[in-house]
Write a protein that holds these residues in place. Sequence first.
Motif, PDB file in Angstrom:
ATOM      1  N   SER A 290       0.822  -1.203   0.000  1.00  0.00           N
ATOM      2  CA  SER A 290       0.000   0.000   0.000  1.00  0.00           C
ATOM      3  C   SER A 290       0.860   1.260   0.000  1.00  0.00           C
ATOM      4  O   SER A 290       0.514   2.250  -0.647  1.00  0.00           O
ATOM      5  N   ALA A 294       0.758   4.113  -2.961  1.00  0.00           N
ATOM      6  CA  ALA A 294       0.466   5.512  -2.641  1.00  0.00           C
ATOM      7  C   ALA A 294       1.578   6.434  -3.114  1.00  0.00           C
ATOM      8  O   ALA A 294       1.326   7.518  -3.642  1.00  0.00           O
ATOM      9  N   ARG A 298       1.449   9.454  -5.943  1.00  0.00           N
ATOM     10  CA  ARG A 298       1.756  10.846  -5.573  1.00  0.00           C
ATOM     11  C   ARG A 298       2.955  11.391  -6.326  1.00  0.00           C
ATOM     12  O   ARG A 298       2.946  12.537  -6.792  1.00  0.00           O
ATOM     13  N   VAL A 335       1.532  11.511   1.685  1.00  0.00           N
ATOM     14  CA  VAL A 335       1.125  10.146   1.340  1.00  0.00           C
ATOM     15  C   VAL A 335       0.325   9.587   2.510  1.00  0.00           C
ATOM     16  O   VAL A 335       0.767   9.640   3.665  1.00  0.00           O
ATOM     17  N   LYS A 336      -0.869   9.059   2.227  1.00  0.00           N
ATOM     18  CA  LYS A 336      -1.737   8.567   3.289  1.00  0.00           C
ATOM     19  C   LYS A 336      -1.271   7.222   3.839  1.00  0.00           C
ATOM     20  O   LYS A 336      -1.493   6.925   5.008  1.00  0.00           O
ATOM     21  N   ALA A 337      -0.642   6.397   3.028  1.00  0.00           N
ATOM     22  CA  ALA A 337      -0.225   5.076   3.491  1.00  0.00           C
ATOM     23  C   ALA A 337       0.984   5.183   4.419  1.00  0.00           C
ATOM     24  O   ALA A 337       1.678   6.207   4.459  1.00  0.00           O
TER      25      ALA A 337
END
Length: 401
Positions: A290, A294, A298, A335-337
């Motif tokens: 993940s 991500a 990005r 980055v969310k992950a």
Amino acid sequence: MGDLALEMLQTNLDDAHLAIFGQRLRGWLVADLNQSDEPVPDFTESRAKALLRATKTIDDPTLNDFARLMENDTAVRLALYDLLTTSELAENEEVQALVATSGAAAFDAAQDKPVIPWHSLSIAAYAWKSGYPLYQLDPASPPGEYSPAGQVVKRAARFMRQQVQRTATERDKLIKQVAYDPTAVSTTPTLDELPEQPPIVPAPPHYRVPAPVRYPEVARETVTIDPDEPIPPGVIRQPAITITAEDLENAPRQTAVRQPIRITPEQTTSPTPPATQTQTRPSPTSSNNSMGQAVQKRFGRKEKLTTTKLRILVQEYQDGPGLYGVQVYVACQGVKANVAGTTNRSGVLMCELPVRVHSGLTYDVDITWPRDFGGETERKSITLNADRGEFTLPFYLRYQP
């Protein structure tokens, strides 16, 4: 492909619309590069100027000379040409559309002439080329000279210094090439302007003569209509089905068969309890996928990505015993992950992270000390690049044994 920057300045932008294009280009770059899930400061002109001074890539006399030089439309035209060419912004389709709309924009001549924010525009242009987010450029914490952020600021300072160091003779020669010419036409030919060429017949085995195909669902001989064909009769309704009480009484009945239940002594013994599963610490392998997806979403649109290993070492003191079971959290801004896990008995957590091939990528590593040692969270940041296959980031509870 011709010189796109030269074509845009010659055919779309006159001297009156240069400042409008410069302001819109700066706004488009900042809106694209200053996005984050968390609140970030605005990338203003004063912040960009403070960043140039903090990194000591350009001095104040050169900045003052550059500001006075940009009051001339000729110098502004040459500076925009250099910026679009060196940052490769001229090849972007959105920038080309921005040039067209800016050249056709209406403006009030009675108002003051707009000023291009050159400090933030130049830094944002080279940050766009490197794919570096603007919110990570902080004047309070100036980047190193050879870091990816330092290279972005250094290129912007070199661009300003080049405009100041150019002589008047060189400026006169170059302005004849990029001067606005309303009669100039685009050098890119249209489909109608392309020269006619005879059709090229592909040679076997890449070409196969098309064979006629008949589809039965549309063939004429499969569907026929006979006007003399008799019309089939309608549906005949039969009498309704009814069930009477006599039918139920005369129906055969099935008698239930009773089977006794027998319990053997073996069935009365208690089953053996299941073995207790040993608790294993979480592995960061599942979250690596993940994280990679991500980061690719990005940063992967402007530069290729590769992977490198990060070895996180948690010890009581330097070269001392490792701490087991310390929680580690690895994340990247924008980055969310994330990657999370705990250290092994040697105090080590190994994870494989994606990085950009040329400019690298910065990660934030947080560890949470056990309750016996205070339970506080400590953060360190490290910039990974593709030059090395493994990086080591140590954490020490104390610096003395």
